[in-house]
Design a protein around this motif. Structure first.
Motif, PDB file in Angstrom:
ATOM      1  N   ASN A  69       0.857  -1.189   0.000  1.00  0.00           N
ATOM      2  CA  ASN A  69       0.000   0.000   0.000  1.00  0.00           C
ATOM      3  C   ASN A  69       0.892   1.237   0.000  1.00  0.00           C
ATOM      4  OD1 ASN A  69      -2.171   1.720   0.179  1.00  0.00           O
ATOM      5  ND2 ASN A  69      -2.364   1.506   2.396  1.00  0.00           N
ATOM      6  N   GLN A  70       0.949   1.945  -1.119  1.00  0.00           N
ATOM      7  CA  GLN A  70       1.862   3.067  -1.269  1.00  0.00           C
ATOM      8  C   GLN A  70       1.111   4.356  -1.546  1.00  0.00           C
ATOM      9  OE1 GLN A  70       3.951   1.304  -4.558  1.00  0.00           O
ATOM     10  NE2 GLN A  70       5.709   0.756  -3.296  1.00  0.00           N
ATOM     11  N   HIS A  71       1.643   5.444  -1.025  1.00  0.00           N
ATOM     12  CA  HIS A  71       1.144   6.784  -1.353  1.00  0.00           C
ATOM     13  C   HIS A  71       2.256   7.481  -2.120  1.00  0.00           C
ATOM     14  CE1 HIS A  71      -1.037  10.599  -0.804  1.00  0.00           C
ATOM     15  NE2 HIS A  71       0.172  11.125  -0.660  1.00  0.00           N
ATOM     16  N   ILE A  72       1.961   7.884  -3.355  1.00  0.00           N
ATOM     17  CA  ILE A  72       2.973   8.486  -4.226  1.00  0.00           C
ATOM     18  C   ILE A  72       2.605   9.947  -4.471  1.00  0.00           C
ATOM     19  CG2 ILE A  72       4.118   8.340  -6.475  1.00  0.00           C
ATOM     20  CD1 ILE A  72       3.235   5.353  -6.499  1.00  0.00           C
ATOM     21  N   CYS A  73       3.592  10.832  -4.314  1.00  0.00           N
ATOM     22  CA  CYS A  73       3.337  12.258  -4.460  1.00  0.00           C
ATOM     23  C   CYS A  73       4.571  12.940  -5.041  1.00  0.00           C
ATOM     24  CB  CYS A  73       2.962  12.884  -3.107  1.00  0.00           C
ATOM     25  SG  CYS A  73       4.170  12.569  -1.800  1.00  0.00           S
ATOM     26  N   SER A  74       4.474  14.232  -5.262  1.00  0.00           N
ATOM     27  CA  SER A  74       5.591  15.001  -5.795  1.00  0.00           C
ATOM     28  C   SER A  74       5.659  16.351  -5.088  1.00  0.00           C
ATOM     29  CB  SER A  74       5.432  15.208  -7.305  1.00  0.00           C
ATOM     30  OG  SER A  74       6.525  15.938  -7.821  1.00  0.00           O
ATOM     31  N   TYR A  75       6.874  16.827  -4.844  1.00  0.00           N
ATOM     32  CA  TYR A  75       7.078  18.168  -4.301  1.00  0.00           C
ATOM     33  C   TYR A  75       8.446  18.651  -4.771  1.00  0.00           C
ATOM     34  CZ  TYR A  75      10.256  16.315  -0.716  1.00  0.00           C
ATOM     35  OH  TYR A  75      11.310  15.720  -0.066  1.00  0.00           O
ATOM     36  N   GLY A  76       8.565  19.971  -5.004  1.00  0.00           N
ATOM     37  CA  GLY A  76       9.811  20.471  -5.575  1.00  0.00           C
ATOM     38  C   GLY A  76      10.111  19.724  -6.859  1.00  0.00           C
ATOM     39  N   ASN A  77      11.353  19.245  -6.990  1.00  0.00           N
ATOM     40  CA  ASN A  77      11.690  18.419  -8.162  1.00  0.00           C
ATOM     41  C   ASN A  77      11.933  16.965  -7.761  1.00  0.00           C
ATOM     42  OD1 ASN A  77      14.019  18.864  -6.755  1.00  0.00           O
ATOM     43  ND2 ASN A  77      15.228  19.629  -8.468  1.00  0.00           N
ATOM     44  N   TYR A  78      11.169  16.513  -6.768  1.00  0.00           N
ATOM     45  CA  TYR A  78      11.264  15.147  -6.277  1.00  0.00           C
ATOM     46  C   TYR A  78       9.969  14.370  -6.491  1.00  0.00           C
ATOM     47  CZ  TYR A  78      15.319  16.897  -3.651  1.00  0.00           C
ATOM     48  OH  TYR A  78      16.513  17.472  -3.293  1.00  0.00           O
ATOM     49  N   ILE A  79      10.116  13.057  -6.645  1.00  0.00           N
ATOM     50  CA  ILE A  79       9.029  12.107  -6.514  1.00  0.00           C
ATOM     51  C   ILE A  79       9.197  11.460  -5.135  1.00  0.00           C
ATOM     52  CG2 ILE A  79       7.971   9.993  -7.391  1.00  0.00           C
ATOM     53  CD1 ILE A  79       7.686  12.225  -9.376  1.00  0.00           C
ATOM     54  N   ALA A  80       8.110  11.333  -4.381  1.00  0.00           N
ATOM     55  CA  ALA A  80       8.196  10.744  -3.049  1.00  0.00           C
ATOM     56  C   ALA A  80       7.212   9.590  -2.911  1.00  0.00           C
ATOM     57  CB  ALA A  80       7.918  11.795  -1.975  1.00  0.00           C
ATOM     58  N   ILE A  81       7.647   8.558  -2.185  1.00  0.00           N
ATOM     59  CA  ILE A  81       6.800   7.402  -1.906  1.00  0.00           C
ATOM     60  C   ILE A  81       6.730   7.208  -0.399  1.00  0.00           C
ATOM     61  CG2 ILE A  81       6.491   4.909  -2.215  1.00  0.00           C
ATOM     62  CD1 ILE A  81       8.031   5.101  -4.815  1.00  0.00           C
ATOM     63  N   VAL A  82       5.489   7.152   0.124  1.00  0.00           N
ATOM     64  CA  VAL A  82       5.278   6.866   1.539  1.00  0.00           C
ATOM     65  C   VAL A  82       4.796   5.419   1.641  1.00  0.00           C
ATOM     66  CG1 VAL A  82       4.201   7.620   3.683  1.00  0.00           C
ATOM     67  CG2 VAL A  82       4.550   9.276   1.827  1.00  0.00           C
ATOM     68  N   GLU A  83       5.604   4.611   2.319  1.00  0.00           N
ATOM     69  CA  GLU A  83       5.284   3.184   2.415  1.00  0.00           C
ATOM     70  C   GLU A  83       5.972   2.588   3.642  1.00  0.00           C
ATOM     71  OE1 GLU A  83       5.951  -0.935  -0.159  1.00  0.00           O
ATOM     72  OE2 GLU A  83       7.051   0.888  -0.658  1.00  0.00           O
ATOM     73  N   GLY A  84       5.215   1.823   4.438  1.00  0.00           N
ATOM     74  CA  GLY A  84       5.809   1.129   5.570  1.00  0.00           C
ATOM     75  C   GLY A  84       6.526   2.050   6.537  1.00  0.00           C
ATOM     76  N   ARG A  85       5.911   3.192   6.862  1.00  0.00           N
ATOM     77  CA  ARG A  85       6.483   4.175   7.786  1.00  0.00           C
ATOM     78  C   ARG A  85       7.801   4.760   7.298  1.00  0.00           C
ATOM     79  NH1 ARG A  85       4.030   4.094  12.962  1.00  0.00           N
ATOM     80  NH2 ARG A  85       2.417   2.497  13.118  1.00  0.00           N
ATOM     81  N   LYS A  86       7.973   4.785   5.988  1.00  0.00           N
ATOM     82  CA  LYS A  86       9.158   5.413   5.382  1.00  0.00           C
ATOM     83  C   LYS A  86       8.732   6.400   4.307  1.00  0.00           C
ATOM     84  CE  LYS A  86      12.392   1.620   6.238  1.00  0.00           C
ATOM     85  NZ  LYS A  86      13.093   2.357   7.313  1.00  0.00           N
ATOM     86  N   PHE A  87       9.399   7.549   4.299  1.00  0.00           N
ATOM     87  CA  PHE A  87       9.177   8.588   3.299  1.00  0.00           C
ATOM     88  C   PHE A  87      10.441   8.640   2.450  1.00  0.00           C
ATOM     89  CE2 PHE A  87       9.439  12.920   1.681  1.00  0.00           C
ATOM     90  CZ  PHE A  87       8.135  13.218   1.323  1.00  0.00           C
TER      91      PHE A  87
END
Length: 387
Positions: A69-87
């Protein structure tokens, strides 16, 4: 005589060079005019000269776990994935940049330039992240339902699940609490902080009567330090049954309000309709100092043309373009709109010009946009496009 003849030769060279330069400039002007006014020529230039058409061969890929179960987002010039209590953040090349520990299992995020707010949906934990580090984190009382961050890192959070119907809590970019606003009879639906950090506006609805009552209130941050009971400086009441969906501060502290039937500009207690969106296919206010409206026009049984209108909130100037095909969805951020046509994604700037056209054989599940970067999210991967 030799000196005179030499002088004439030099003058001839200058004339020839000047003529060549003039021809070059005129050719550029004519080509530019044709590029703007004639779409078939523009499409050819975009494809073969400017190389705006791209496929999966031109993208970088981040592989993702199809089972997690992943949450995928973007900010600045990054792609970020929130998964398993890790950003985890990735750069535009798909390379992992950093990994942060977070106590969030069902995340919601809101980004603005290099800042991103991460919170537990209907939970208590919230983080402010700048670039690749956690600036602050807190555990709040109540359930977090909505978050907002401005370009300076000032954060506003809407909370429910207490003895009040809603609480709005505001923090500066260091995590210092600036104030709380308690709503006992109305429900806060959205909140926005001005670019100079001086004002906080929130939308609220009252559903206790037979008609829905919507209003927007503006708080002076400075006045909250003096007298919290007298900190609301403006109140605008919308027409009955007119539902406020979202609000967003733009330049010059202009507040753009998106209703269910129009997009309005609110300056103090003065309201001005910018776009009627009742007949629109899509509309949005999340661009930088622009709003967008897309209207579909079926010119035949098999042909659909869409008029895309960008309006500058400060000047009222409009930029227009047309898109052919059935639009499935749009995604906005900064100065870019991604238009999903199924087998084709067009990235359009607020000037109305094509930035990139991505040709795909598989429609993405979702699209995220950052600063000069976009991510197409599929079941097992993220394709990164540099805009």
């Amino acid at each position: 005589m030799e000196i005179i003849e030499g002088t004439k030769k030099v003058n001839k060279k200058k004339i020839i060079i000047t003529i060549i330069i003039l021809i070059f400039i005129i050719s550029l002007i004519v080509s530019f005019a044709v590029y703007i006014s004639y779409k078939p020529f523009r499409d050819l230039v975009d494809q073969y000269v400017l190389r705006k058409n791209i496929t999966s061969e031109n993208t970088q890929i981040i592989e993702i776990d199809t089972k997690s179960n992943q949450h995928i987002c973007s900010y600045g010039n990054y792609i970020a994935i929130v998964e398993g209590r890790k950003f985890t953040t990735y750069n535009s090349s798909g390379k992992k940049e950093t990994e942060l520990e977070v106590e969030v299992t069902e995340p919601i995020t809101e980004a603005n330039n290099n800042y991103i707010v991460l919170a537990e949906k209907n939970g208590k934990k919230v983080y402010l992240i700048e670039d690749k580090k956690i600036v602050w984190d807190k555990e709040l009382e109540g359930n977090i339902v909505r978050i907002h961050v401005n370009e300076n890192g000032y954060t506003a959070i809407i909370i429910r699940g207490t003895t009040y119907k809603s609480i709005i809590q505001v923090f500066d970019n260091t995590g210092k609490e600036l104030f709380k606003t308690y709503l006992s009879s109305t429900i806060a639906t959205d909140v926005s902080i001005s670019k100079d950090n001086k004002y906080v506006s929130f939308a609220e609805i009252n559903v206790s009567g037979t008609l829905i009552e919507s209003s927007i209130k503006t708080i002076s941050v400075e006045k909250t330090k003096e007298n919290a009971q007298d900190s609301i400086i403006y109140t605008y009441k919308a027409e009955n049954n007119k539902l406020i969906l979202r609000i967003k501060y733009q330049d010059k502290n202009s507040l753009v309000c998106m209703y269910d039937d129009s997009i309005d500009l609110l300056q103090g207690e003065t309201n001005k309709i910018l776009y009627d969106i009742q007949e629109s296919s899509f509309a949005d206010i999340e661009l930088k100092n622009f709003i967008v409206r897309i209207t579909e026009n079926k010119s035949g049984i098999f042909k659909t043309t869409n008029l895309v209108e960008f309006k500058n909130v400060s000047t009222d100037k409009e930029n227009l373009c047309t898109i052919e095909g059935a639009i499935k969805n749009i995604y906005t951020n900064g100065e870019t709109v991604a238009i999903n046509l199924g087998n084709e994604i067009q990235f359009i700037g607020t000037n109305g010009w094509l930035i990139k056209r991505y040709i795909t054989t598989q429609e993405p599940k979702d699209i995220i946009i950052g600063n000069g970067i976009a991510g197409l999210i599929y079941k097992d991967k993220i394709e990164i496009i540099n805009l």
